[in-house]
Motif scaffolding. Structure first.
Motif, PDB file in Angstrom:
ATOM      1  N   UNK A 195      26.450 -21.294 -11.273  1.00  9.17           N
ATOM      2  CA  UNK A 195      25.872 -20.638 -12.574  1.00  9.17           C
ATOM      3  C   UNK A 195      25.917 -21.535 -13.735  1.00  9.17           C
ATOM      4  N   UNK A 196      25.031 -22.208 -14.100  1.00 10.57           N
ATOM      5  CA  UNK A 196      25.104 -22.943 -15.178  1.00 10.57           C
ATOM      6  C   UNK A 196      25.327 -22.180 -16.475  1.00 10.57           C
ATOM      7  N   UNK A 197      26.219 -22.451 -17.092  1.00 11.71           N
ATOM      8  CA  UNK A 197      26.477 -21.756 -18.427  1.00 11.71           C
ATOM      9  C   UNK A 197      26.681 -22.408 -19.857  1.00 11.71           C
ATOM     10  N   UNK A 198      25.795 -22.015 -20.814  1.00 13.79           N
ATOM     11  CA  UNK A 198      25.902 -22.735 -21.979  1.00 13.79           C
ATOM     12  C   UNK A 198      26.358 -21.771 -23.049  1.00 13.79           C
ATOM     13  N   UNK A 199      27.480 -22.104 -23.520  1.00  9.08           N
ATOM     14  CA  UNK A 199      28.020 -21.281 -24.743  1.00  9.08           C
ATOM     15  C   UNK A 199      27.825 -21.845 -25.881  1.00  9.08           C
ATOM     16  N   UNK A 200      27.275 -21.178 -27.013  1.00 12.14           N
ATOM     17  CA  UNK A 200      27.476 -21.844 -28.364  1.00 12.14           C
ATOM     18  C   UNK A 200      28.323 -21.079 -29.351  1.00 12.14           C
ATOM     19  N   UNK A 201      28.609 -21.698 -30.423  1.00 14.27           N
ATOM     20  CA  UNK A 201      29.552 -20.997 -31.225  1.00 14.27           C
ATOM     21  C   UNK A 201      28.783 -20.169 -32.270  1.00 14.27           C
ATOM     22  N   UNK A 202      29.495 -19.186 -33.017  1.00 13.38           N
ATOM     23  CA  UNK A 202      28.695 -18.539 -33.997  1.00 13.38           C
ATOM     24  C   UNK A 202      28.325 -19.595 -35.073  1.00 13.38           C
ATOM     25  N   UNK A 203      27.366 -19.049 -35.941  1.00 16.40           N
ATOM     26  CA  UNK A 203      26.842 -19.857 -36.854  1.00 16.40           C
ATOM     27  C   UNK A 203      27.755 -20.200 -37.889  1.00 16.40           C
ATOM     28  N   UNK A 204      27.745 -21.352 -38.677  1.00 21.15           N
ATOM     29  CA  UNK A 204      28.581 -21.713 -39.774  1.00 21.15           C
ATOM     30  C   UNK A 204      28.731 -20.890 -40.985  1.00 21.15           C
ATOM     31  N   UNK A 205      29.874 -20.595 -41.558  1.00 20.12           N
ATOM     32  CA  UNK A 205      29.808 -19.654 -42.659  1.00 20.12           C
ATOM     33  C   UNK A 205      28.789 -19.488 -43.641  1.00 20.12           C
ATOM     34  N   UNK A 206      28.067 -20.719 -43.935  1.00 23.01           N
ATOM     35  CA  UNK A 206      27.026 -20.909 -45.134  1.00 23.01           C
ATOM     36  C   UNK A 206      25.974 -20.833 -44.268  1.00 23.01           C
ATOM     37  N   UNK A 207      25.680 -20.337 -43.072  1.00 24.21           N
ATOM     38  CA  UNK A 207      24.345 -20.311 -42.418  1.00 24.21           C
ATOM     39  C   UNK A 207      23.600 -19.082 -43.208  1.00 24.21           C
ATOM     40  N   UNK A 208      24.386 -17.907 -43.296  1.00 20.76           N
ATOM     41  CA  UNK A 208      23.482 -16.720 -43.931  1.00 20.76           C
ATOM     42  C   UNK A 208      23.202 -16.878 -45.426  1.00 20.76           C
ATOM     43  N   UNK A 209      24.280 -17.615 -46.273  1.00 22.64           N
ATOM     44  CA  UNK A 209      23.804 -17.730 -47.667  1.00 22.64           C
ATOM     45  C   UNK A 209      22.742 -18.932 -47.799  1.00 22.64           C
ATOM     46  N   UNK A 210      22.478 -19.368 -46.747  1.00 25.39           N
ATOM     47  CA  UNK A 210      21.307 -20.406 -46.976  1.00 25.39           C
ATOM     48  C   UNK A 210      19.870 -19.587 -46.346  1.00 25.39           C
ATOM     49  N   UNK A 211      20.040 -18.325 -46.315  1.00 26.70           N
ATOM     50  CA  UNK A 211      18.884 -17.493 -45.968  1.00 26.70           C
ATOM     51  C   UNK A 211      18.638 -17.237 -44.236  1.00 26.70           C
TER      52      UNK A 211
END
Lengths: 150, 328
Positions: free
Chosen positions: A37-53
């Protein structure tokens, strides 16, 4: 102990990821009952991702697209080993957990007997501050084997 | 533009006109319900929020150590015209900047939503500043903070004419007893998935009336997905090192110290320096030999020579509590 031939391999865009894939493919290419099984895990978006829209769905779409490229490259690499039929893929966001914890969650859910990760070779200071995914997995492994490919 | 005297209830006109800030003002006080453009708001203006009419009486200042303090226009000091209560407001300022930590660059953000979550979580916790968050008419998440009367911890520990040895045996145990409560507070944040984000020795205030140590300023945030709490932990280690030594020691500090000089500096090896800041000494026992090994060993977890790091604030807290039980 889970079946060691049920193998979970964490992949990303790095060279060490290809090394890990190469090492694993060399070992399992002659094992008819191995599963990968090839697994790609990515982190949550950075804190300012949402404030940039940005929105979570935009972010996840972007990461899923990135995962598809990584999976395709990995599949191309595995072609010479004739392993494609044994391979499944999965991508997932580490939601309120670290990347190593997310890998461990997938391992537990899928009862994988082997987890394969690449090792970046970080300095002591880097490990303290940014962590080491391979160390995180080794520290918390039980009932499965970890291959750390450097 | 709206003027305060056109909008404020009549009963508050006298209080506004008589106030020391507006008496010296050469323009009419203005009235703001939307703080989006906070740079337009100035001394003597009124911010109407949370059913209060808050007069801007000043601004807070902040500077990283060694840098001249700068006015923070998004953090005005205010006074409620109705009853004279004083508050600090934090207006929304989505600043992004890079912080240099040794050889590493860390992306930092001001995150009003995170600060609001922390304020909500710690509203009954004695070791944190208190306040509440409300939306203004421009939908900005304004934090209304109670003011802590007291002094910064790093100034507080220098009170009195004590030598380091006198400080260490007379004052330090009580300082650490209170600091341990602050450490527990950070552990509480982490257990709830939140970071302080800007742990510094001047971000603990010693409250004058109660003697309680209280954390302030929670709006910084950073992005370290695999070790989300490592920076908080590192900074707790930095504070402990400072509290132990009562100052920050670099090579030059040792050289200029009347009781140390070249002889002590010659004993310093790379493993005695901070894991992230290669000119800062954390092996404090080499400077003050009466420091117990157990305490010094905690400091060495933050050294370049360490083989083991603390994984959690709980580990740091428990070892410090044990080390202090020996010291008394």
């Amino acid at each position: 102990m889970n079946d060691w031939k049920k193998i979970l391999i964490a992949v990303d865009q790095s060279e060490t990821s290809i090394k890990a894939l190469n090492y694993t493919a060399d070992i399992i290419s002659n094992l008819p009952d191995a599963e990968l099984c090839l697994l790609y895990i990515y982190p949550e978006p950075p804190p300012n991702y949402y404030s940039r829209g940005g929105s979570l769905s935009d972010y996840q779409q972007e990461k899923t697209a990135a995962a598809e490229v990584i999976f395709q490259n990995s599949m191309d690499f595995l072609e010479k080993y004739k392993l494609q039929k044994k391979v499944i893929t999965q991508s997932k966001m580490a939601d309120h957990i670290t990347i190593s914890q997310a890998i461990l969650e997938v391992q537990a859910e899928g009862q994988f007997g082997t987890v394969v990760v690449g090792k970046r070779g970080v300095s002591k200071a880097e490990e303290f501050l940014f962590g080491s995914i391979s160390n995180g997995i080794v520290h918390h492994c039980s009932d499965f084997t970890v291959w750390v490919v450097g | 533009m709206e003027y305060a005297l056109d909008i404020l209830p009549q009963r508050l006109h006298g209080a506004l006109k008589r106030h020391r800030v507006t008496r010296s003002l050469r323009r009419p006080p203005r009235y703001f319900t939307d703080t989006s453009n906070f740079t337009a708001i100035d001394y003597g203006d009124i911010i109407a929020i949370d059913n209060r009419f808050l007069l801007v009486t000043g601004y807070t200042r902040e500077g990283r150590f060694g840098i001249e303090e700068q006015v923070k226009p998004w953090v005005p000091r205010t006074e409620d015209l109705e009853n004279g209560e004083k508050f600090i407001l934090k207006l929304v300022f989505h600043e992004t900047f890079d912080m240099q930590l040794g050889q590493f660059t860390i992306n930092c953000y001001r995150n009003p939503e995170k600060e609001a979550r922390v304020l909500e979580l710690v509203k009954d916790h004695p070791h944190f500043m208190h306040g509440r968050s409300v939306l203004d008419e421009g939908n900005n998440l304004v934090r209304i903070l109670d003011i802590i009367g007291g002094s910064r911890l790093d100034k507080y520990i220098h009170r009195g004419e004590l030598s380091h040895q006198e400080y260490f045996f007379q004052k330090f145990p009580e300082v650490i007893r209170q600091f341990l409560e602050c450490v527990k507070g950070i552990q509480f944040l982490h257990e709830n998935g939140l970071r302080h984000g800007d742990i510094r020795r001047d971000h603990i205030f010693v409250e004058r009336d109660t003697g309680l140590y209280r954390w302030i300023d929670f709006d910084y945030d950073f992005y370290m997905p695999e070790r989300p709490f490592a920076l908080d932990l590192y900074e707790l280690g930095n504070i402990l090192t400072y509290l132990t030594a009562r100052e920050r020691f670099h090579q030059k500090t040792i050289l200029n110290h009347p009781d140390m000089g070249q002889a002590v500096l010659d004993t310093i090896v790379p493993g005695d320096l901070s894991v992230l800041s290669k000119n800062r000494i954390v092996n404090i026992k080499k400077l003050f030999p009466y420091i117990p090994d157990r305490l010094n060993n905690i400091l060495l977890h933050f050294s370049y020579g360490t083989e083991v790091f603390y994984e959690t604030v709980a580990e740091f807290h428990d070892e410090l509590a044990e080390a202090m039980s020996v010291l008394g």
